[in-house]
Design a protein around this motif. Structure first.
Motif, PDB file in Angstrom:
ATOM      1  N   GLY A  94      28.179  28.653  76.933  1.00 41.31           N
ATOM      2  CA  GLY A  94      28.859  29.752  76.257  1.00 41.31           C
ATOM      3  C   GLY A  94      28.526  29.809  74.777  1.00 41.31           C
ATOM      4  N   LEU A  95      28.557  28.661  74.123  1.00 39.62           N
ATOM      5  CA  LEU A  95      28.235  28.613  72.696  1.00 39.62           C
ATOM      6  C   LEU A  95      26.765  28.946  72.445  1.00 39.62           C
ATOM      7  N   SER A  96      25.870  28.518  73.349  1.00 33.78           N
ATOM      8  CA  SER A  96      24.443  28.828  73.185  1.00 33.78           C
ATOM      9  C   SER A  96      24.208  30.332  73.179  1.00 33.78           C
ATOM     10  N   LEU A  97      24.872  31.031  74.078  1.00 34.98           N
ATOM     11  CA  LEU A  97      24.698  32.480  74.160  1.00 34.98           C
ATOM     12  C   LEU A  97      25.163  33.175  72.884  1.00 34.98           C
ATOM     13  N   VAL A  98      26.106  32.554  72.190  1.00 33.29           N
ATOM     14  CA  VAL A  98      26.625  33.141  70.951  1.00 33.29           C
ATOM     15  C   VAL A  98      25.788  32.739  69.743  1.00 33.29           C
ATOM     16  N   THR A  99      25.392  31.454  69.680  1.00 38.70           N
ATOM     17  CA  THR A  99      24.752  30.930  68.461  1.00 38.70           C
ATOM     18  C   THR A  99      23.235  31.086  68.435  1.00 38.70           C
ATOM     19  N   VAL A 100      22.564  30.941  69.566  1.00 34.97           N
ATOM     20  CA  VAL A 100      21.094  30.968  69.575  1.00 34.97           C
ATOM     21  C   VAL A 100      20.518  32.292  69.077  1.00 34.97           C
ATOM     22  N   PRO A 101      21.049  33.459  69.490  1.00 34.99           N
ATOM     23  CA  PRO A 101      20.477  34.715  68.984  1.00 34.99           C
ATOM     24  C   PRO A 101      20.521  34.835  67.466  1.00 34.99           C
ATOM     25  N   HIS A 102      21.459  34.149  66.822  1.00 32.15           N
ATOM     26  CA  HIS A 102      21.610  34.261  65.375  1.00 32.15           C
ATOM     27  C   HIS A 102      21.018  33.060  64.619  1.00 32.15           C
ATOM     28  N   GLY A 106      18.946  30.441  66.225  1.00 37.64           N
ATOM     29  CA  GLY A 106      17.765  29.849  66.833  1.00 37.64           C
ATOM     30  C   GLY A 106      17.980  28.410  67.256  1.00 37.64           C
ATOM     31  N   ILE A 107      17.053  27.508  66.857  1.00 40.61           N
ATOM     32  CA  ILE A 107      17.138  26.113  67.299  1.00 40.61           C
ATOM     33  C   ILE A 107      18.359  25.413  66.710  1.00 40.61           C
ATOM     34  N   ILE A 108      18.831  25.874  65.553  1.00 39.52           N
ATOM     35  CA  ILE A 108      20.051  25.285  64.984  1.00 39.52           C
ATOM     36  C   ILE A 108      21.235  25.584  65.893  1.00 39.52           C
ATOM     37  N   GLY A 109      21.318  26.820  66.376  1.00 41.18           N
ATOM     38  CA  GLY A 109      22.400  27.200  67.278  1.00 41.18           C
ATOM     39  C   GLY A 109      22.356  26.431  68.583  1.00 41.18           C
ATOM     40  N   ALA A 110      21.134  26.193  69.095  1.00 43.15           N
ATOM     41  CA  ALA A 110      20.999  25.442  70.344  1.00 43.15           C
ATOM     42  C   ALA A 110      21.488  24.007  70.170  1.00 43.15           C
ATOM     43  N   SER A 111      21.122  23.386  69.044  1.00 42.82           N
ATOM     44  CA  SER A 111      21.540  21.997  68.802  1.00 42.82           C
ATOM     45  C   SER A 111      23.049  21.915  68.587  1.00 42.82           C
ATOM     46  N   LEU A 112      23.619  22.899  67.901  1.00 45.07           N
ATOM     47  CA  LEU A 112      25.062  22.922  67.662  1.00 45.07           C
ATOM     48  C   LEU A 112      25.838  23.078  68.969  1.00 45.07           C
ATOM     49  N   ALA A 113      25.361  23.971  69.832  1.00 48.54           N
ATOM     50  CA  ALA A 113      26.036  24.189  71.111  1.00 48.54           C
ATOM     51  C   ALA A 113      25.986  22.936  71.976  1.00 48.54           C
ATOM     52  N   SER A 114      24.837  22.282  72.006  1.00 48.40           N
ATOM     53  CA  SER A 114      24.695  21.057  72.785  1.00 48.40           C
ATOM     54  C   SER A 114      25.601  19.960  72.242  1.00 48.40           C
ATOM     55  N   CYS A 115      25.667  19.856  70.917  1.00 47.92           N
ATOM     56  CA  CYS A 115      26.495  18.841  70.262  1.00 47.92           C
ATOM     57  C   CYS A 115      27.968  19.008  70.639  1.00 47.92           C
ATOM     58  N   LEU A 116      28.472  20.235  70.526  1.00 50.53           N
ATOM     59  CA  LEU A 116      29.886  20.489  70.822  1.00 50.53           C
ATOM     60  C   LEU A 116      30.180  20.333  72.319  1.00 50.53           C
ATOM     61  N   GLY A 117      29.201  20.677  73.157  1.00 55.47           N
ATOM     62  CA  GLY A 117      29.400  20.520  74.597  1.00 55.47           C
ATOM     63  C   GLY A 117      29.589  19.072  74.992  1.00 55.47           C
ATOM     64  N   PHE A 118      28.743  18.192  74.456  1.00 59.91           N
ATOM     65  CA  PHE A 118      28.856  16.776  74.780  1.00 59.91           C
ATOM     66  C   PHE A 118      30.082  16.137  74.119  1.00 59.91           C
ATOM     67  N   ALA A 119      30.451  16.625  72.928  1.00 62.35           N
ATOM     68  CA  ALA A 119      31.668  16.125  72.286  1.00 62.35           C
ATOM     69  C   ALA A 119      32.883  16.433  73.159  1.00 62.35           C
ATOM     70  N   ALA A 120      32.881  17.604  73.780  1.00 60.75           N
ATOM     71  CA  ALA A 120      33.978  17.980  74.668  1.00 60.75           C
ATOM     72  C   ALA A 120      34.032  17.065  75.890  1.00 60.75           C
ATOM     73  N   VAL A 121      32.867  16.771  76.463  1.00 63.54           N
ATOM     74  CA  VAL A 121      32.816  15.871  77.619  1.00 63.54           C
ATOM     75  C   VAL A 121      33.401  14.507  77.267  1.00 63.54           C
ATOM     76  N   LEU A 122      33.005  13.979  76.113  1.00 61.14           N
ATOM     77  CA  LEU A 122      33.503  12.669  75.680  1.00 61.14           C
ATOM     78  C   LEU A 122      35.010  12.677  75.506  1.00 61.14           C
ATOM     79  N   GLY A 123      35.527  13.689  74.841  1.00 61.59           N
ATOM     80  CA  GLY A 123      36.970  13.758  74.617  1.00 61.59           C
ATOM     81  C   GLY A 123      37.757  13.845  75.910  1.00 61.59           C
ATOM     82  N   ILE A 124      37.286  14.665  76.831  1.00 62.44           N
ATOM     83  CA  ILE A 124      37.990  14.831  78.112  1.00 62.44           C
ATOM     84  C   ILE A 124      37.950  13.539  78.923  1.00 62.44           C
ATOM     85  N   ARG A 125      36.799  12.871  78.923  1.00 63.47           N
ATOM     86  CA  ARG A 125      36.682  11.636  79.710  1.00 63.47           C
ATOM     87  C   ARG A 125      37.561  10.523  79.143  1.00 63.47           C
TER      88      ARG A 125
END
Length: 464
Positions: A365-373, A375-394
């Motif tokens: 979801g975040l990639s679809l929002v951040t990447v168009p604006h 680019g690669i910074i948005g992709a890395s940010l989306a991946s970072c927040l996605g894995f942070a969420a996994v860690l917190g939930i686990r």
């Protein structure tokens, strides 16, 4: 606890030899790849590798995880799980082969190499996990080293001497995978673990009940880790994906040791799960690994721009913009995997799937929002927040069967320093002053935590 720590360190050291050799050789080859292959070709290589990893759990139905888990119990369980896993793998491989033949008739490029890589990779995963589970740690390591050397040597021949380009890279990858498989199967005499008399639908059902949640888990994990690359392809093109692939190389340095540690930790987590002080053991290990990785992030932040300026072709230098986010992504990924080992130990694999799925939804979801604006910074940010969420939930969910107490104050302090480093990287051009400032911040944070590191050193050297 001391005995468990020593065994963990010993196995980590053995795995580290293979991991270091593999990763170092891979990094040494990056200048060759970025010189011989265009950004588009390198992006294609990355996409093929991504889908190869994606299909491995599908082709094997993730039975390699069950083979590893049951092999840790006793040899009878190892034979039973391995024999039934092979039958499951063979059945699914025949179906996959039929699909590849159909794609071949449509003139799909590189489908033959893709088939070899997926089939050998999936079979290799089953055999390697059996070898690791029954204690052939050194053989597991040797197979990885020889495979890496073969891959590097073949690339030197195919890319520099025969000028095969992308085809040569894929051919080298397929052959090196076969080399690893041969070493593992012959070195451990895996054939003695095959017993047709143990093959039974009841045993297959037992394996699949354990692994079925791991298949969507692997797909969701891929969604968190790799779907942003597809978004990059859609919005920014293959060249951007090539930049993103290069940006991932520096963060992968953290996994030089962690990859070895995780393999050792999975064994230790299973063996110590039922101990009365397992919570304290898990907490202590989590704390140490988290701090060390965040310090590694700080050190690599200081080296990012200078290294890329001298290490890759000029067209790839802008890839540094994605490195900070990807460095933290690696940390959150690793810590999520570490906590995830407790699900495997408890044989509660459904939780792995659900937590990873949440992270995948967030990341995509975040990639679809951040990447168009961005680019690669948005992709890395989306991946970072996605894995942070996994860690917190686990961390929250695993409290049902083991409690890991996180030193949140320390974690926040380390992250603040990383943000300060990022600000310096954006404000000061790449030069000695920038590097010195970033390194001073790293040294400063270690100094404020020196009693902790002093105690860690004393523990590792058996002085306490």
């Amino acid at each position: 606890m001391a005995e468990r720590v020593r065994e963990l360190i010993k196995n980590t050291g053995i795995f580290a030899i293979g991991s270091l050799s593999t990763k170092v050789l891979s990094l040494l080859m990056v200048p060759l790849y970025t010189t011989v292959l265009s950004t588009a070709d390198y992006g294609t290589v990355d996409v093929i590798g991504t889908f190869t990893g994606l299909l491995a759990p599908v082709i094997t139905l993730s039975v390699y995880d069950a083979v590893f888990r049951w092999a840790l119990d006793d040899q009878a369980d190892a034979s039973r799980s391995f024999s039934n896993a092979l039958v499951i793998w063979l059945t699914s491989t025949l179906l996959f082969s039929a699909v590849c033949l159909f794609l071949h008739t449509l003139n799909t490029p590189h489908i033959g190499y893709f088939w070899v890589m997926v089939v050998t990779g999936s079979l290799g995963a089953i055999c390697s996990n059996l070898v690791r589970g029954i204690g052939y740690v050194k053989l597991f390591t040797i197979a990885g080293i020889v495979s890496s050397v073969s891959f590097m040597s073949l690339n030197l021949v195919f890319l520099l001497q025969l000028h095969l380009g992308l085809t040569g890279y894929l051919l080298a990858s397929a052959i090196s995978a076969l080399v690893s498989l041969v070493i593992v199967t012959t070195g451990a005499k895996i054939s003695r673990y095959w017993d047709a008399g143990l093959v039974h639908p009841k045993h297959m059902r037992q394996l699949l009940l354990y692994t079925m949640p791991l298949i969507p888990n692997a797909l969701s994990w891929w969604g968190v880790a790799s779907a942003n690359r597809l978004v990059l392809l859609s919005f920014a093109g293959v060249a951007a994906n090539g930049l993103y692939a290069v940006a991932n190389k520096l963060p992968s340095l953290i996994n030089l040791i962690y990859g070895a540690f995780l393999q050792s930790w999975q064994m230790s987590a299973v063996k110590t799960f039922d101990d009365q002080d397992s919570g304290a053991y898990y907490t202590r290990t989590f704390d140490v690994v988290m701090r060390l990785q965040l310090v590694a992030v700080m050190a690599l932040m200081a080296l990012t721009q200078p290294v890329l300026a001298n290490w890759v072709a000029p067209d790839y230098f802008t890839s540094w913009q994605a490195v900070p986010g990807l460095l933290l992504t690696v940390v959150y990924t690793n810590m999520s995997a570490m906590v995830g080992a407790t699900y495997l130990a408890a044989k509660r694999t459904k939780g792995l799937f659900l937590t990873t799925m949440y992270g995948a939804v967030i990341s995509i979801g975040l990639s679809l929002v951040t990447v168009p604006h961005l680019g690669i910074i948005g992709a890395s940010l989306a991946s970072c927040l996605g894995f942070a969420a996994v860690l917190g939930i686990r961390l929250h969910e695993t409290r049902q069967f083991v409690t890991i107490n996180v030193a949140w104050g320390v974690v926040i302090k380390y992250h603040v320093v990383i943000l300060l480093q990022l600000a310096i990287m954006c404000m000061i051009p790449v030069c000695a002053i920038q590097t010195i400032c970033l390194l001073l911040l790293t040294v400063g944070i270690v100094s404020t935590d020196w009693p902790f590191y002093q105690g860690l050193i004393a523990t590792l050297t058996n002085k306490r």
